[in-house]
Design a protein around this motif. Structure first.
Motif, mmCIF file in Angstrom:
data_model
loop_
_atom_site.group_PDB
_atom_site.id
_atom_site.type_symbol
_atom_site.label_atom_id
_atom_site.label_comp_id
_atom_site.label_asym_id
_atom_site.label_seq_id
_atom_site.Cartn_x
_atom_site.Cartn_y
_atom_site.Cartn_z
ATOM 1 N N PRO A 36 29.073 -71.422 -5.659
ATOM 2 C CA PRO A 36 28.785 -71.244 -4.148
ATOM 3 C C PRO A 36 29.818 -70.362 -3.392
ATOM 4 N N ASP A 37 29.350 -69.934 -2.189
ATOM 5 C CA ASP A 37 30.069 -68.884 -1.413
ATOM 6 C C ASP A 37 31.269 -69.631 -0.845
ATOM 7 N N GLU A 38 31.245 -70.783 -0.623
ATOM 8 C CA GLU A 38 32.707 -71.710 -0.044
ATOM 9 C C GLU A 38 33.482 -71.665 -1.001
ATOM 10 N N VAL A 39 33.156 -72.119 -2.249
ATOM 11 C CA VAL A 39 34.120 -71.821 -3.409
ATOM 12 C C VAL A 39 34.730 -70.719 -3.488
ATOM 13 N N TYR A 40 33.827 -69.473 -3.408
ATOM 14 C CA TYR A 40 34.454 -68.016 -3.927
ATOM 15 C C TYR A 40 35.207 -67.784 -2.841
ATOM 16 N N ALA A 41 34.901 -68.027 -1.502
ATOM 17 C CA ALA A 41 35.757 -67.658 -0.119
ATOM 18 C C ALA A 41 37.027 -68.405 -0.121
ATOM 19 N N GLU A 42 37.004 -69.593 -0.739
ATOM 20 C CA GLU A 42 38.411 -70.351 -0.844
ATOM 21 C C GLU A 42 39.520 -69.816 -1.696
#
Length: 157
Positions: free
Chosen positions: A111-117
């Motif tokens: 997920p984008d949010e996991v990668y972004a974090e």
């Protein structure tokens, strides 16, 4: 009866049967962990091994973590880190979330949010190292599971 390329489980001994691939994997693993915090390395390897149900690797890496000074409390909380966030730094939490997403990639990608974090917590080179380590432990888990390695028998020598 076992041959020199089989183990007592009847499965092949990957290291002996594919020595070039095995040495390449050892080299990749060493390159992946280079420069990473050893505690973080073990947390990543433990979490991936939980998810992959790899008792051999889980036993090996929890022992390595203990030898490196990791606390029993943290080791017990890795599997439930989301419910025990106070045991882990934000950087470790980001690495654990990324480990889960990459390990379970078939369940919906990363997920984008996991990668972004993770990208917010790690510099680009360190993030690449974390990803490489996740790739490496997932490969080791698959080697151990496919060749039926027995937990408690650390064959690293």
């Amino acid at each position: 009866m076992t041959t020199n390329t089989q183990t007592n489980t009847g499965r092949l001994n990957f290291a002996k049967s594919a020595p070039k691939a095995f040495r390449a994997l050892i080299g990749f693993d060493a390159a992946a962990r280079a420069g990473l915090d050893p505690a973080l390395v073990e947390l990543i390897q433990i979490r991936a091994s939980h998810l992959n149900h790899c008792a051999y690797c889980l036993h090996m890496h929890t022992n390595d973590a203990r030898k490196a000074g990791e606390s029993e409390d943290r080791l017990h909380m890795v599997a439930v880190w989301r419910e025990a966030r106070n045991f882990f730094t934000p950087k470790e939490q980001a690495a654990l979330a990324l480990t889960e997403a990459v390990t379970l990639v078939a369940d919906g990608g990363v997920p984008d949010e996991v990668y972004a974090e993770a990208a917010a917590r790690f510099g680009e080179e360190e993030l690449a190292q974390v990803l490489a380590l996740i790739f490496a432990i997932n490969t080791w888990n698959r080697v151990a599971l496919a060749t039926k390695k027995v937990a408690g028998t650390d064959e690293r020598g």
